[in-house]
Design an enzyme around this catalytic site. Structure first.
Site, PDB file in Angstrom:
ATOM      1  N   LYS A 132       0.844  -1.200   0.000  1.00  0.00           N
ATOM      2  CA  LYS A 132       0.000   0.000   0.000  1.00  0.00           C
ATOM      3  C   LYS A 132       0.878   1.248   0.000  1.00  0.00           C
ATOM      4  O   LYS A 132       1.588   1.525   0.952  1.00  0.00           O
ATOM      5  CB  LYS A 132      -0.909   0.051   1.221  1.00  0.00           C
ATOM      6  CG  LYS A 132      -1.986   1.119   1.016  1.00  0.00           C
ATOM      7  CD  LYS A 132      -2.606   1.636   2.280  1.00  0.00           C
ATOM      8  CE  LYS A 132      -1.942   2.830   2.884  1.00  0.00           C
ATOM      9  NZ  LYS A 132      -1.981   4.074   2.084  1.00  0.00           N
ATOM     10  N   GLU A 145      10.033   0.768  10.534  1.00  0.00           N
ATOM     11  CA  GLU A 145      11.034   1.827  10.345  1.00  0.00           C
ATOM     12  C   GLU A 145      10.295   3.141  10.564  1.00  0.00           C
ATOM     13  O   GLU A 145       9.472   3.528   9.751  1.00  0.00           O
ATOM     14  CB  GLU A 145      11.633   1.712   8.941  1.00  0.00           C
ATOM     15  CG  GLU A 145      12.980   2.366   8.830  1.00  0.00           C
ATOM     16  CD  GLU A 145      12.859   3.773   8.286  1.00  0.00           C
ATOM     17  OE1 GLU A 145      12.711   4.704   9.127  1.00  0.00           O
ATOM     18  OE2 GLU A 145      12.907   3.946   7.064  1.00  0.00           O
ATOM     19  N   CYS A 192      13.352  10.499   7.324  1.00  0.00           N
ATOM     20  CA  CYS A 192      13.313   9.985   8.700  1.00  0.00           C
ATOM     21  C   CYS A 192      14.677  10.096   9.368  1.00  0.00           C
ATOM     22  O   CYS A 192      14.765  10.277  10.577  1.00  0.00           O
ATOM     23  CB  CYS A 192      12.831   8.545   8.703  1.00  0.00           C
ATOM     24  SG  CYS A 192      13.649   7.517   7.498  1.00  0.00           S
ATOM     25  N   GLU A 204       9.905  15.185  15.822  1.00  0.00           N
ATOM     26  CA  GLU A 204      10.252  15.110  14.407  1.00  0.00           C
ATOM     27  C   GLU A 204       9.417  16.160  13.656  1.00  0.00           C
ATOM     28  O   GLU A 204       8.189  16.104  13.677  1.00  0.00           O
ATOM     29  CB  GLU A 204       9.912  13.714  13.892  1.00  0.00           C
ATOM     30  CG  GLU A 204      10.370  13.473  12.476  1.00  0.00           C
ATOM     31  CD  GLU A 204      10.129  12.038  12.020  1.00  0.00           C
ATOM     32  OE1 GLU A 204       9.033  11.505  12.259  1.00  0.00           O
ATOM     33  OE2 GLU A 204      11.051  11.468  11.405  1.00  0.00           O
TER      34      GLU A 204
END
Ligand code: NDP
Length: 493
Positions: free
Chosen positions: A197, A271, A305, A402
């Site tokens: 997906k 992850e 990331c 983040e």
């Protein structure tokens, strides 16, 4: 926040000297008006009956309509993957599996310009990056894992590796085709079949990839692509006939997935996010380090990331380093992702832009000092200028959370011990960078930093042979290298 002027055209801002616009033609990309789901080697209408437009972040232009899969669609895709697994793919001679992977890699190389243009159109990243980073690395992953497909017995001696079954894979919007390659290449090499997906905002290169699968004559059902939103992702995670889940995305969703998979026996790799420390010692070659800082945080608009979003500068070189950094930021060209001169493209979505704005506002409220180079942003689309915060305290949200945008938080340190302590003071543990002339210091820092990937005197370097993954809230499991094959294998030990 500094006043950022809006302008009509999308050409990058001229900085030290003028550049003529160098737009990449989008003629090479042929888009369908509407895309169904790719299941069992065919395009099928979604049982859900739902379609949504995908738009270009550079000007909000609708590019195509994309199917939104529901539970029945995901079920159909998993059934197709199971049939393909049982009826041939898992028993195929490994050297034959390798041939398909080599074919896919070569086709990606041949069609790389088409893919690069589409990636930049749909996701907003500069064409220079999709052309020079995403596409070559995507092909390299297929080449790399093609090489292992018929050598698994040697890769894992005396362990009798065998495929896991059907892999459900969920990928984010920051490196759409590259994340697809990181996931699909090792899964196929190990003999699994796949339901993948893509992210809601960047489905188009995954849909174009279906054309590559057909060109490579990959057996039907071996790879199935179901587009949609988080609901389709959740359906895939919860499907009882999926044997392994591989997820890249936010820590929040990663935790949800882990809860949902707990006790089911499904294998899982996650992850997730990061808040990497990029540490500059006073003996580092400063000009090179500044390039590394810029690449670390402004590459792909900071939608990375492992972005070096916390900069730690040794106090003795602080003034000099920040002056050089600001000067270099002034030369970054923000603008049309399809212009070959562009350094910083469009923010991937309105939602992400809002998140960046919110966190940047907290930085100012909490007392950090903001700097943005003079920058005229295009009128339409979603944009954020390269930004640096100084006077940042460790407790500020911009030093903890983040941001996933082109925003750098600068902190200082005096000793290596202090640098390690501050760098490790985060819930994340994905990556870090160390800049110093001393090899022994690199080794000692690498041992003490709690991060899955540590770059020395460079940043954001990727190689299919090198494992990538995190500690703590950055997730678990590794992608890339031999480590990246293991989650797709069972062993008779
Ligand atoms: P998400 O974690 O929501 O998205 C990642 C993928 O998971 C997408 O394909 C998404 O689908 C899908 N998804 C969403 N909800 C579920 C669910 N409940 N079960 C299964 N799959 C699901 O990230 P966002 O796009 O919302 O970004 C939010 C923040 O996450 C960013 O600001 C950034 O900080 C971080 N992030 C980190 C990434 C990384 O590489 N580590 C990548 C992307 C984001 P859909 O796109 O349709 O929602």
């Amino acid at each position: 926040m500094a006043e950022v002027e809006r302008r009509q055209d999308r050409s990058p801002v001229p900085s030290a000297f003028d550049y003529a616009a160098a737009p990449e033609s989008r003629e090479i990309v042929r888009l369908e008006e509407r895309y169904g789901l790719f299941i069992g080697g065919e395009w099928v209408e979604p049982r859900s009956g739902e379609f949504q437009p995908t738009v270009s972040p550079r000007d909000e232009e609708p590019l195509a309509e994309v199917a939104y899969a529901g539970a029945a669609d995901v079920d159909l895709a998993v059934t197709a993957a199971r049939e393909a697994f049982d009826n041939g793919w898992s028993d195929l001679a490994p050297s034959e599996r390798a041939k398909y992977l080599f074919r896919i890699a070569r086709i990606l190389q041949e069609r790389s310009r088409e893919f690069a243009v589409l990636e930049s159109l749909d996701g907003g990243k500069p064409i220079r990056e999709s052309r020079d980073v995403d596409l070559p690395l995507a092909a390299a992953h297929f080449f790399y894992y093609a090489g292992w497909a018929d050598k698994l017995e040697y890769a894992f001696p005396n362990r009798r590796p065998r495929p896991v079954g059907v892999a459900g894979q969920i990928i984010p919007w920051n490196f759409p085709l590259l994340m697809l390659s990181w996931k699909i290449a090792p899964a196929l090499a190990a003999g699994n079949t796949v339901v993948l997906k893509p992210a809601e905002t960047t489905p188009l290169t995954a849909l174009l990839f279906c054309d590559v699968l057909r060109q490579a004559e990959l057996p039907s059902g071996t790879v199935n692509i179901v587009t949609g939103d988080g609901r389709a992702g959740a359906e895939l995670v919860e499907h009882p006939d999926v044997d392994k889940i591989a997820f890249t995305g936010s820590t929040e969703v990663g935790k949800e997935i882990q809860r949902s998979v707990a006790g089911t026996g499904k294998k899982l790799t996650l992850e997730l996010g990061g808040k990497a420390a990029n540490i500059i010692f006073d003996d580092a070659p400063l000009d090179g380090a500044v390039e590394g800082i810029v690449n670390g945080i402004y590459f792909n608009q900071g939608h990375v990331c492992c972005a070096g979003s916390r900069l730690f500068v040794q106090e003795s070189i602080y003034e000099q380093a920040i002056a050089k950094l600001k000067r270099r930021m002034g030369t970054l060209r923000v603008g049309d992702p399809l212009d070959k001169n562009t350094d910083v493209g469009a923010i991937n979505s309105q939602q992400q832009l809002e998140r960046i704005n919110e966190l940047v506002a907290t930085g100012e409220e909490e007392g950090a000092e903001i700097y943005q180079p003079p920058c005229r942003l295009p009128e339409k689309g979603w944009w954020f200028p390269p930004t640096v915060f100084t006077n940042v305290a460790q407790s500020y949200r911009i030093a903890q959370e983040e941001i996933f945008g082109p925003v750098l938080s600068v902190l200082t340190f005096r000793t290596p011990d202090e640098a390690v302590e501050k760098a490790n003071n985060t819930p994340y543990g994905l990556s870090a960078g160390v800049w110093t002339e001393k090899g022994s210091r690199i080794l000692s820092m690498a041992q003490r930093l709690r991060a899955g990937v540590i770059w020395a005197n460079t940043y954001n370097r990727f190689d299919p042979a090198s494992p990538f993954g995190g500690y703590k809230e950055s997730g678990f499991g590794r992608e890339g290298g031999l480590h990246g094959l293991e989650p797709y294998l069972e062993f008779d030990e």
